[in-house]
Design a protein around this motif. Structure first.
Motif, short mmCIF file in Angstrom:
data_model
loop_
_atom_site.label_atom_id
_atom_site.label_comp_id
_atom_site.label_asym_id
_atom_site.label_seq_id
_atom_site.Cartn_x
_atom_site.Cartn_y
_atom_site.Cartn_z
N HIS A 60 0.83 -1.10 0.11
CA HIS A 60 -0.07 0.05 -0.17
C HIS A 60 0.89 1.13 -0.01
N ALA A 61 2.15 1.08 0.72
CA ALA A 61 3.04 2.19 0.77
C ALA A 61 3.44 2.47 -0.61
N ILE A 62 3.80 1.43 -1.46
CA ILE A 62 4.38 1.60 -2.61
C ILE A 62 3.15 2.32 -3.62
N GLN A 63 1.99 1.81 -3.35
CA GLN A 63 0.83 2.47 -4.31
C GLN A 63 0.70 3.92 -3.99
N LEU A 64 0.86 4.31 -2.83
CA LEU A 64 0.72 5.67 -2.57
C LEU A 64 1.88 6.55 -3.02
N ASP A 65 3.10 5.94 -2.85
CA ASP A 65 4.41 6.82 -3.43
C ASP A 65 5.35 5.66 -3.63
N ASP A 66 5.58 5.26 -5.07
CA ASP A 66 6.53 4.27 -5.12
C ASP A 66 7.84 5.01 -5.48
N ARG A 67 8.11 6.09 -4.78
CA ARG A 67 9.49 6.62 -4.87
C ARG A 67 10.47 6.29 -3.40
N VAL A 68 9.56 5.85 -2.66
CA VAL A 68 10.03 5.57 -1.38
C VAL A 68 10.82 4.17 -1.53
N THR A 69 12.10 4.05 -1.63
CA THR A 69 12.77 2.79 -1.79
C THR A 69 12.53 1.88 -0.59
N GLY A 70 12.58 2.36 0.56
CA GLY A 70 12.54 1.43 1.70
C GLY A 70 11.20 0.71 1.77
N SER A 71 10.28 1.02 1.05
CA SER A 71 9.01 0.18 0.98
C SER A 71 9.35 -1.21 0.17
N PHE A 72 10.11 -0.91 -1.11
CA PHE A 72 10.53 -2.16 -1.62
C PHE A 72 11.31 -3.00 -0.73
N ASN A 73 12.31 -2.25 -0.19
CA ASN A 73 13.17 -3.08 0.78
C ASN A 73 12.78 -3.97 1.66
N LEU A 74 11.61 -3.09 2.45
CA LEU A 74 10.90 -4.04 3.37
C LEU A 74 10.18 -5.16 3.13
#
Length: 837
Positions: free
Chosen positions: A75-89
């Protein structure tokens, strides 16, 4: 939360950061559940911001709610896929959930944005390792190590070196580099159980058995519940020829994981050497079934149990006080005491000799004993299959949880989470076997392992005498790997015992093409050729085997038998004696020696050698036959009859024994028994000359002269130089007053065998006397007359010489007596003269 409070919160979205910060603080304190509650408030206040969702995903991951963590990160990626930490986590959550493909994809995104992130490179190397993308995993771990960033702790670096070592050991390209990587990992983290076990497997492949055993002991000291560690030490002890120790370690491994193929295959080889062939077959059956995805039909296994900290057979103590945290695979198993099977991409051990490294699977002679060298040669060249098999699970969970906060408490005794469960209880049964790929889609190491399992099972079936099973297993192994020399040899011997001599020769020849030094194949081919009557080629094959190894007793005894069949009696005597000198209990040597002495005329020696063979094996029909034949020539008809009867009982197809016994019964007056034995012999072999002649002689004695002539003629058709047949036919013709034929046959008999045949001479004389046409004297008769004259002259000369000697002796005795008398007379005269004086 009440509606009023929610409205107040939503009036000021910035309060979402306050809840988020409070949740982060609780997460750092280890209160993952409290962190989740605070972050729930943050999300409720402002659901449009990605950061609170990311932080809640981190808290859920720490708590163990993998699906919740993945959902929040997504959901965090859908809101803002620029946040690299979301992909990492999310990648970390996928790793813990064993979804390595999804984890690798998320880490790919992170690496694209942060190519110099050593931590993410390390994590991706682990994911790729589990996916079997070994070269890519090796590249990632190498890059992470070279970066040498402060981003990684010593334990992180140790695990990175481990990923490097595991990729290399599964590639089976450089085991020395594997040892180096594991040693570096151990220096960084001395409690890294995985490093000791992986280094042990590499040392096993390099042949450093003592060091391998020590590393296994260290691994078991840290985790006595590792089936792979027990199985690896078992394979090491197997290579050190400690058969019982290997079997004991395999039992420990199978108590922990009854699907451990390394333990099953090693147990099969160990039991093979301990002569428990049925146990070897059973363990190989189970390993094959697991490879093919078939559930083996076995008894219900006892529940697994935890090993104590004291390791049987090694000097190990208690584990470190903190205990070892469960790895990613351990978290997946969630509290089960067994170590689950590795993923499909990980090689499982076979019998360690894939023939891609070496054509010879090195079994000792298939037709004879299976000694310990067979196992050593079978696994010697390709121990890499064992080294890359069932590699230990990673320690990545500890490092991954450290990166997001130690929000999960552990039970130090069991090493499993005590605050979260995904619905799997410690008492649950292991997951069912997953159907593997078809054989055509198996990886090369899997194909070689399966082939080696079939080969090991074939060895056990050879020892059990299961010819059909041996051929079936060898055929399956050769379909997978046609360069396993042992399987060609074993199948050749099994075919030979089944009577398929041509097939045996073909398989043995293929074995020799792969390994020209395979003495077993030479012996098997020699035996098959001997059975087909090609004695000279059999001698050549045995000579080749002896050129490789002069201590091959069976090669000596087989060559002796071949030389005897080829008519080389002296060579047979020499070779059989050589076999006996090497092994005084060599049954084949004594048996052939008895036959060779029989043919050489040493009848007493033949009886002695055959008696020794019978003492070694009372069921040796050939020895009874040889002794019976020798007793016939020694005129011990009763003893010969008993020996030949025993030979027939043991060997009902022995047509020669029937023929010999028929002859004895003829001589002893048992005409009915003689007739039955001759009929039985001729039914088995219509070309048997002795049986035809015995039957002809029987008919002559009964007065059936025409039948006697017919049978004797048949005997002479198969052997034109058989003197007794001429004699019988000549006597029958003489009785029928066919004097010209009688004279011709009797002369032929006397010419072929003059010293022993008196009856033909009598028949010849009778025929000559009855023939109205005078028959000129034959050469043999003239020779007899001349010999008689010479004998008479010699007798007269001898008598004359004796008379002359006697006369000379009498004359000498008289002269001596006269001299003695004269001396006595002189002495008397001298005595009288002295008295007179």
């Amino acid at each position: 939360m009440g509606i009023e409070l929610l409205k107040r919160h939503t009036e000021d979205p910035c309060k979402a950061f306050d809840f988020s910060n409070l949740g982060d603080a609780k997460l750092l304190q280890g209160d993952a559940l409290g962190a989740i509650r605070e972050l729930d408030k943050a999300v409720e206040v402002e659901p449009r911001w990605a950061i609170p969702w990311l932080h809640r995903a981190k808290a859920k991951l720490a708590f163990g709610d993998l699906q919740g963590a993945i959902a929040d990160a997504t959901h965090a990626i859908q809101l803002d896929d620029r946040v690299t930490g979301s992909f990492n986590l999310r990648g970390e959550a996928h790793m813990l959930g064993r979804d390595f493909a999804a984890a690798a994809e998320d880490f790919d995104v992170v690496i694209m944005r942060e190519p110099n992130s050593a931590r993410v490179l390390w994590k991706r190397s682990r994911a790729r390792l589990e996916l079997g993308r070994l070269e890519e995993s090796l590249s990632d771990s190498q890059a992470a190590v070279e970066l040498g960033s402060d981003e990684l702790s010593d334990h992180d670096k140790a695990d990175c070196w481990m990923a490097n070592a595991l990729a290399q050991i599964r590639l089976a390209t450089n085991f020395k580099a594997v040892c180096k990587s594991c040693t570096t990992a151990i220096l960084l983290n001395p409690q890294l159980y995985e490093a000791y076990l992986t280094r042990a497997q590499a040392q096993l492949s390099l042949g450093f058995f003592v060091s391998c055993e020590k590393d296994c002991d260290d691994a078991l000291r840290m985790d006595p519940n590792s089936a792979t560690a027990w199985a690896t030490r078992a394979r090491t002890r197997l290579r050190m020829r400690n058969w019982q120790g290997a079997a004991d370690d395999c039992r420990e491994a199978l108590e922990l994981d009854d699907r451990c193929r390394l333990a099953l295959s090693t147990m099969g080889l160990a039991l093979l050497q301990l002569s428990d062939y049925e146990g070897a077959v059973e363990n190989c059956d189970r390993a094959v079934c697991f490879m093919l995805g078939i559930e083996p039909k076995v008894k219900k296994k006892p529940s697994s149990k935890k090993r104590s900290s004291i390791i049987k057979g090694s000097k190990v103590g208690k584990a470190s006080a903190g205990g070892r945290r469960r790895s990613v695979q351990g978290l997946r198993d969630s509290g089960g005491s067994k170590e689950k099977n590795p993923s499909k991409e990980r090689p499982a051990s076979g019998i360690s000799n894939s023939s891609s490294s070496r054509p010879d699977s090195g079994k000792k002679t298939v037709s004879h004993a299976l000694d310990e060298e067979s196992v050593a040669s079978e696994e010697d060249a390709s121990e890499s299959a064992s080294a890359v098999a069932e590699t230990p699970t990673s320690e990545a969970s500890k490092e991954l949880l450290a990166s997001i906060g130690e929000g999960e408490s552990f039970d130090e005794q069991e090493g499993t989470p005590d605050t979260f469960s995904r619905g799997v209880s410690p008492d649950d049964e292991p997951a069912p076997v997953v159907q593997p790929k078809p054989k055509s889609e198996m990886l090369q190491y899997e194909i070689e392992e399966l082939a080696d399992l079939y080969a090991t099972r074939a060895q056990a079936k050879v020892a059990l005498g299961d010819l059909v099973g041996t051929i079936a297993d060898c055929s399956e192994a050769l379909k997978l790997n046609e360069r396993v020399s042992f399987c060609w040899t074993a199948r050749a011997e099994a075919k030979r015992k089944q009577g398929d001599m041509d097939g045996a020769i073909e398989d043995a020849s293929e074995a020799l093409r792969l390994d020209p030094a395979n003495t077993s194949a030479y012996i098997t081919r020699a035996t098959a050729k001997l059975k087909l009557g090609d004695a000279q080629c059999a001698v050549a094959d045995c000579s080749e085997a002896l050129a490789v190894d002069l201590n091959q007793v069976i090669a000596w005894s087989t060559r002796a038998a071949a030389r005897l069949d080829a008519g080389d009696v002296q060579g047979a005597l020499t070779d059989s004696q050589s076999a006996i000198n090497m092994d005084p209990e060599c049954l084949a040597g004594w048996c052939t020696l008895g036959g060779a002495r029989l043919d050489s005329g040493a009848l007493e020696g033949s009886v002695a050698a055959s008696s020794q063979a019978i003492e070694l094996d009372p069921n040796c029909a050939r020895a009874w036959f040889n002794r019976g034949c020798a007793k016939v020539d020694l005129r011990d008809l009763q003893g010969a009859h008993a020996d030949l009867s025993e030979a027939i009982r043991l060997w009902p197809e022995s047509f020669e024994a029937f023929a010999r016994r028929g002859y004895i019964r003829l001589k002893t007056g048992d005409l009915e028994g003689c007739e039955k034995d001759c009929a039985k012999a001729l039914q088995t072999d219509p070309r048997l000359v002795l049986a035809w002649w015995t039957q002809a002689e029987l008919k002559r004695m009964k007065g059936d002269m025409k039948g006697a002539i017919a049978d004797a003629t048949t005997a002479l058709k198969f052997d034109p130089k058989y003197a007794p047949a001429y004699s019988t036919r000549g006597q029958a013709n003489s009785r029928l007053e066919k004097h010209d034929k009688a004279v011709k046959d009797c002369q032929a008999a006397i010419t072929l065998d003059p010293p022993t045949l008196e009856e033909p001479k009598m028949a010849w004389k009778h025929a000559c006397a009855s023939d109205p046409i005078p028959t000129p004297m034959s050469q043999w008769e003239l020779d007899e007359i001349e010999d008689a004259k010479k004998a008479e002259a010699e007798a007269q000369a001898k008598a004359a010489r004796k008379e002359a000697r006697d006369a000379k002796k009498d004359k000498a005795a008289k002269a001596k007596q006269a001299k003695t008398d004269a001396l006595k007379k002189g002495m008397k005269s001298s005595t009288k003269s002295k008295k007179a004086d």
